[in-house]
Design a protein around this motif. Structure first.
Motif, PDB file in Angstrom:
ATOM      1  N   LEU A  19       0.841  -1.209   0.000  1.00 53.05           N
ATOM      2  CA  LEU A  19       0.000   0.000   0.000  1.00 53.05           C
ATOM      3  C   LEU A  19       0.868   1.248   0.000  1.00 53.05           C
ATOM      4  CD1 LEU A  19      -2.922  -1.041   2.389  1.00 53.05           C
ATOM      5  CD2 LEU A  19      -2.853  -1.070  -0.114  1.00 53.05           C
ATOM      6  N   HIS A  20       1.948   1.169  -0.770  1.00 55.22           N
ATOM      7  CA  HIS A  20       2.909   2.274  -0.872  1.00 55.22           C
ATOM      8  C   HIS A  20       3.713   2.049  -2.145  1.00 55.22           C
ATOM      9  CE1 HIS A  20       6.371   4.837   0.028  1.00 55.22           C
ATOM     10  NE2 HIS A  20       5.623   5.425   0.940  1.00 55.22           N
ATOM     11  N   ARG A  53      -5.324   6.181  -5.226  1.00 53.34           N
ATOM     12  CA  ARG A  53      -4.099   6.782  -4.698  1.00 53.34           C
ATOM     13  C   ARG A  53      -4.330   8.265  -4.466  1.00 53.34           C
ATOM     14  NH1 ARG A  53       1.659   6.843  -7.993  1.00 53.34           N
ATOM     15  NH2 ARG A  53       2.961   7.743  -6.352  1.00 53.34           N
ATOM     16  N   THR A  54      -4.102   8.712  -3.213  1.00 57.25           N
ATOM     17  CA  THR A  54      -4.171  10.134  -2.887  1.00 57.25           C
ATOM     18  C   THR A  54      -2.829  10.543  -2.288  1.00 57.25           C
ATOM     19  OG1 THR A  54      -4.959   9.824  -0.606  1.00 57.25           O
ATOM     20  CG2 THR A  54      -6.623   9.820  -2.354  1.00 57.25           C
ATOM     21  N   ARG A  56      -2.308  11.082   0.665  1.00 57.36           N
ATOM     22  CA  ARG A  56      -2.202  10.554   2.024  1.00 57.36           C
ATOM     23  C   ARG A  56      -2.211   9.040   2.114  1.00 57.36           C
ATOM     24  NH1 ARG A  56      -6.014  14.353   5.914  1.00 57.36           N
ATOM     25  NH2 ARG A  56      -4.909  16.327   5.550  1.00 57.36           N
ATOM     26  N   ARG A  57      -2.852   8.386   1.170  1.00 61.60           N
ATOM     27  CA  ARG A  57      -2.994   6.944   1.318  1.00 61.60           C
ATOM     28  C   ARG A  57      -3.141   6.252  -0.029  1.00 61.60           C
ATOM     29  NH1 ARG A  57      -8.714   5.598   4.127  1.00 61.60           N
ATOM     30  NH2 ARG A  57      -7.882   3.513   3.781  1.00 61.60           N
ATOM     31  N   VAL A  58      -2.876   4.956   0.008  1.00 65.56           N
ATOM     32  CA  VAL A  58      -3.078   4.084  -1.144  1.00 65.56           C
ATOM     33  C   VAL A  58      -3.972   2.943  -0.686  1.00 65.56           C
ATOM     34  CG1 VAL A  58      -1.975   2.502  -2.782  1.00 65.56           C
ATOM     35  CG2 VAL A  58      -0.830   4.652  -2.155  1.00 65.56           C
ATOM     36  N   ARG A  59      -5.010   2.634  -1.447  1.00 64.00           N
ATOM     37  CA  ARG A  59      -5.863   1.510  -1.084  1.00 64.00           C
ATOM     38  C   ARG A  59      -6.437   0.882  -2.351  1.00 64.00           C
ATOM     39  NH1 ARG A  59     -11.230   4.347   1.642  1.00 64.00           N
ATOM     40  NH2 ARG A  59     -11.966   5.437  -0.226  1.00 64.00           N
TER      41      ARG A  59
END
Length: 302
Positions: A19-20, A53-54, A56-59
């Protein structure tokens, strides 16, 4: 849909695990931008977004989660098939590091001998695993396969053969009234603090070795926590609490200040052969088959 590229699949799986994008790139030895490029190519082939993907986070998207569930076992099977082909072409070789807890089981030793007979180009290393950290050495890649005390409920680990069924005993101080008994009932555990395991072992595993209640629902007093069996037996001898152990280990760790009393009404102790889901090789599979071929031995547990 165009032709599926294996590198695109590997990029998707790496991003799903990490997740990165940066860590996924490090894992694949490519740049972060290359990971993004591969993932976009896979999404074009599928026809929809797989990853959100933003800054702040990946999901994963719901479709990405669904694809991951279908793709992971297929990719693992593909890797295993290639490993098997290589092993057949070259003969299984290299080093297999085998972990164990407490005392090594006779059945595991028999399996090692059989493994060497079938895979003469392999060597084995036998590594003791800390009582307080049954799964850490597998995750840190310190061992390739391990015989550990059950239960095992870890998502990233594969549980193979379950073996070495053994009755439970209670280690108590030689001067304790329990020491004069020929046998104990499981409900008797409510009368004496149980020494438990500290460290990184998951709570469900620690509770299996030192339950907080009897099968009938009586509370079991908590005792001190230890990291090793020897620490536990020293506290038992000092009458600081009792400790559950299987019968063969009780026989192996005989201590003049400790009595070992059979306990009726508890589930038997078992060992399980475990390896990391992402590091299964021809060697681990060959050893698993060797252990299965040894049948039920007189294994020692904990």
């Amino acid at each position: 849909m165009g032709q599926l590229e294996i590198r695109e699949v590997e990029a998707f799986l790496a991003v799903a695990d990490e997740l990165h994008f940066g860590r996924a790139g490090e894992r694949l030895y490519v740049s972060q931008s290359r990971v993004s490029q591969l993932l976009r190519a896979l999404e074009r082939s599928v026809g929809a977004r797989l990853v959100e993907r933003t800054s702040r986070r990946v999901r994963l998207t719901p479709l990405g989660e669904s694809l991951l569930a279908d793709l992971r076992p297929a990719y693992d099977a593909l890797q295993a098939a290639v490993d098997d082909a290589r092993a057949t072409a070259r003969g299984i070789g290299g080093v297999l590091r085998i972990g164990f807890q407490g005392t090594i089981s006779d059945q595991v030793m028999d399996a090692i001998r059989l493994f060497h007979d079938k895979c003469p180009d392999c060597t084995t290393e036998i590594v003791e695993i800390p009582f307080s950290d049954p799964f850490g050495p597998l995750r840190r890649h310190e061992v390739d396969i391990a015989a550990v005390l059950l239960p095992v409920e870890e998502d990233d680990l594969v549980l193979g053969q379950v073996f070495s069924k053994q009755p439970q005993t209670l280690a108590v101080a030689a001067g304790h009234p329990f020491a004069r008994r020929d046998t104990l009932a499981a409900e008797d555990l409510a009368g004496y603090p149980l020494i438990s395991v500290q460290g990184s072992a998951p709570e469900y595993w620690r509770l299996a070795q030192a339950p907080h209640s009897t099968p009938g629902g009586l509370a079991v007093p908590p005792g001190p926590t230890v990291r090793t069996l020897q620490e536990g037996l020293a506290l038992v001898a000092a009458d600081r609490g009792a400790m559950l152990m299987c019968r063969p280990s009780a026989e192996y760790y005989r201590h003049r200040g400790v009595a070992f009393i059979p306990v009726a009404g508890l589930e038997d102790s078992f060992l399980g052969l475990v390896w990391h889901r992402d590091r299964e090789t021809a060697r681990t599979r060959a050893f698993s088959q060797a252990l299965a071929g040894c049948g039920e031995g007189l294994g020692a547990g904990l």
